[in-house]
Design an enzyme around this catalytic site. Sequence first.
Site, PDB file in Angstrom:
ATOM      1  N   ARG A 146      37.566  45.261  33.109  1.00  0.00           N
ATOM      2  CA  ARG A 146      36.461  44.354  33.442  1.00  0.00           C
ATOM      3  C   ARG A 146      35.225  44.765  32.652  1.00  0.00           C
ATOM      4  O   ARG A 146      35.170  45.835  32.059  1.00  0.00           O
ATOM      5  CB  ARG A 146      36.152  44.400  34.952  1.00  0.00           C
ATOM      6  N   GLY A 202      31.104  45.820  32.653  1.00  0.00           N
ATOM      7  CA  GLY A 202      30.324  46.719  33.500  1.00  0.00           C
ATOM      8  C   GLY A 202      30.716  48.170  33.318  1.00  0.00           C
ATOM      9  O   GLY A 202      31.619  48.505  32.550  1.00  0.00           O
ATOM     10  N   ASP A 203      30.023  49.036  34.045  1.00  0.00           N
ATOM     11  CA  ASP A 203      30.217  50.480  33.909  1.00  0.00           C
ATOM     12  C   ASP A 203      31.018  51.007  35.094  1.00  0.00           C
ATOM     13  O   ASP A 203      32.061  50.471  35.423  1.00  0.00           O
ATOM     14  CB  ASP A 203      28.840  51.157  33.780  1.00  0.00           C
ATOM     15  N   HIS A 210      34.596  51.811  45.150  1.00  0.00           N
ATOM     16  CA  HIS A 210      35.110  50.929  46.199  1.00  0.00           C
ATOM     17  C   HIS A 210      35.654  51.798  47.321  1.00  0.00           C
ATOM     18  O   HIS A 210      36.240  52.859  47.060  1.00  0.00           O
ATOM     19  CB  HIS A 210      36.241  50.042  45.688  1.00  0.00           C
ATOM     20  N   GLY A 224      31.556  42.797  38.346  1.00  0.00           N
ATOM     21  CA  GLY A 224      32.122  42.998  37.017  1.00  0.00           C
ATOM     22  C   GLY A 224      33.331  42.101  36.889  1.00  0.00           C
ATOM     23  O   GLY A 224      34.179  42.077  37.786  1.00  0.00           O
ATOM     24  N   GLY A 250      35.650  40.925  40.116  1.00  0.00           N
ATOM     25  CA  GLY A 250      34.689  40.142  40.889  1.00  0.00           C
ATOM     26  C   GLY A 250      33.533  40.935  41.445  1.00  0.00           C
ATOM     27  O   GLY A 250      32.785  41.568  40.707  1.00  0.00           O
ATOM     28  N   PHE A 251      33.396  40.919  42.796  1.00  0.00           N
ATOM     29  CA  PHE A 251      32.211  41.501  43.432  1.00  0.00           C
ATOM     30  C   PHE A 251      32.602  42.504  44.509  1.00  0.00           C
ATOM     31  O   PHE A 251      33.711  42.467  45.046  1.00  0.00           O
ATOM     32  CB  PHE A 251      31.321  40.402  44.036  1.00  0.00           C
ATOM     33  N   CYS A 306      26.983  51.857  38.044  1.00  0.00           N
ATOM     34  CA  CYS A 306      26.800  50.858  36.984  1.00  0.00           C
ATOM     35  C   CYS A 306      26.051  51.432  35.787  1.00  0.00           C
ATOM     36  O   CYS A 306      25.510  50.691  34.963  1.00  0.00           O
ATOM     37  CB  CYS A 306      26.085  49.610  37.520  1.00  0.00           C
TER      38      CYS A 306
END
Length: 232
Positions: free
Chosen positions: A88, A90-91, A95, A162, A173-174, A191
């Site tokens: 994806r 982003g960094d 989760h 991302g 996604g989010f 991030c």
Amino acid sequence: MNKKIQLQDLGNRDYKSTWEYQEELFQDIVDLKIKNRREELDLPTSNYLLFVEHPHVYTLGKSGDLENLLLNEKQLEAKGAAFYKINRGGDITYHGPGQIVGYPILDLENFFTDIHKYLRLLEESMILTLAEYGLESGRSEGETGVWLGVGTPFARKICAMGVRASRWVTMHGFALNVNVDLGYFDNIIPCGIRGKGVTSLNVELGVEKVDEDEVKSKIIKHLTHLFEAEIV
């Protein structure tokens, strides 16, 4: 154009198998689009929204910097956390339990062909959801995701995003922090952004626990409206 989005709540599921499942759904849509084009067909493509809660895991986007993970392999093991380098944008992000992770796997040709708009609408769905809890949130220029206290020294991120897109099909996604243990963010530079904090819905509301199913239903409501979709 198929504007129906199939909702699947996967419950608690490990990152790797969920990522593989995303890839399967993603590839099925891409393959059908290729078939449609090659054979001059107009078969409808599917759209999905996956909700999931992952066990502790850190993921690094394709353009991310591994130095933003502040743990070595042994320390990760000690914390019971997994680590994956993924495809994806982003960094690095975290989760874990108490976080609502959403993976919209959409054929954007069913909605609109604009990745920038897609990201802004995902953000807007979070902003509207948080507003229902009396929280004013917004965007931080140049930093995808949703923040509280934008433009103040106390800016803090509540939702990371991302995505990956190919042939107008999306995945990843989010991740909205609801009842998450924020201590796990201390092990990364979230991030890749220094000097800004991370927060969660329960912390901002000053309560022990927020009903995650209620939050999901609000997200669904706003995504339905923003994408002019039917989530079933």
